[in-house]
Motif scaffolding. Structure first.
Motif, PDB file in Angstrom:
ATOM      1  N   TYR A  70      -5.524   1.305  -2.400  1.00  0.00           N
ATOM      2  CA  TYR A  70      -4.303   0.982  -1.667  1.00  0.00           C
ATOM      3  C   TYR A  70      -4.263   1.728  -0.327  1.00  0.00           C
ATOM      4  N   GLU A  79       0.820  -1.209   0.000  1.00  0.00           N
ATOM      5  CA  GLU A  79       0.000   0.000   0.000  1.00  0.00           C
ATOM      6  C   GLU A  79       0.858   1.264   0.000  1.00  0.00           C
ATOM      7  N   HIS A 101       2.195   1.965  -3.416  1.00  0.00           N
ATOM      8  CA  HIS A 101       1.222   2.327  -4.457  1.00  0.00           C
ATOM      9  C   HIS A 101       0.348   3.532  -4.115  1.00  0.00           C
TER      10      HIS A 101
END
Length: 145
Positions: A115, A93, A96
Motif C-alpha cells: 500500500y 493506501e 491501509h
C-alpha cells in the motif's frame, strides 16, 4: 500535488500498471502535463526517466538518501493532506499504510512494503522539493476537492 501553507493538495491523475513509457507520456499529454511541470520519478528507473525526458517532459530522479522512507513520511506528517475525491488509490493506501510489528505487537518504526505506490510518489516530491532541493512545491491551481 500542490502546497498552500500547511496544506498539501493531492490529485491522482494516473495510477496504472503495465504501461510503457510511451503510454505514460501519452497519458500525461492528454492530461495537459507540460514541459514546465516538474516530475520527480523513482531514481531506480533511470532509463524511463531519460525516455520521458526525451519526450519533452521535465522529469528528474528522486534523491532518496539514507532513511528516506522515514524522513519522507515525517515530512508528509507536517502537512494537512487535502485529497481529491477521485484519488481513490491515494485514499486507499493512506488508510491501509502501516508499520511492521515485533512478536509482542510493538511498532518497529519500519513501514511494511505494501500500500505504498502513491505514498512513495508523494514522498519523493516532498523530500525533493522541500528537503533536498529546498524548493517550494507548486501552488495549487487546478484542484477540485
Amino acid at each position: 500535488m500542490g502546497e498552500d501553507g500547511d496544506d498539501l493538495y493531492l490529485d491522482e491523475l494516473i495510477y496504472e500498471t503495465n504501461l510503457t513509457n510511451q503510454d505514460i507520456g501519452n497519458k500525461m499529454r492528454e492530461l495537459g502535463i507540460s514541459s514546465t511541470d516538474d516530475i520527480i520519478a523513482d531514481s531506480a528507473e533511470p532509463k524511463s526517466i531519460q525516455e520521458l525526458f526525451q519526450m519533452g517532459f521535465n522529469v528528474y530522479p528522486a534523491i532518496k538518501g539514507a532513511d528516506s522512507i522515514r524522513n519522507g513520511i515525517d515530512l508528509m506528517k507536517r502537512y494537512k493532506l487535502k485529497i481529491t475525491r477521485r484519488s481513490k488509490n491515494i485514499i486507499r493506501e493512506l488508510r491501509h499504510y502501516c508499520w511492521k510489528r515485533d512478536k509482542d505487537g510493538n511498532s518497529l518504526n519500519v513501514p511494511i512494503d505494501k500500500y505504498n505506490h502513491a505514498i512513495d510518489a508523494i514522498r519523493y516530491v516532498v523530500l525533493n522539493k522541500k528537503y533536498k532541493r529546498k524548493k517550494r512545491i507548486t501552488k495549487v491551481t487546478r484542484f477540485k476537492l
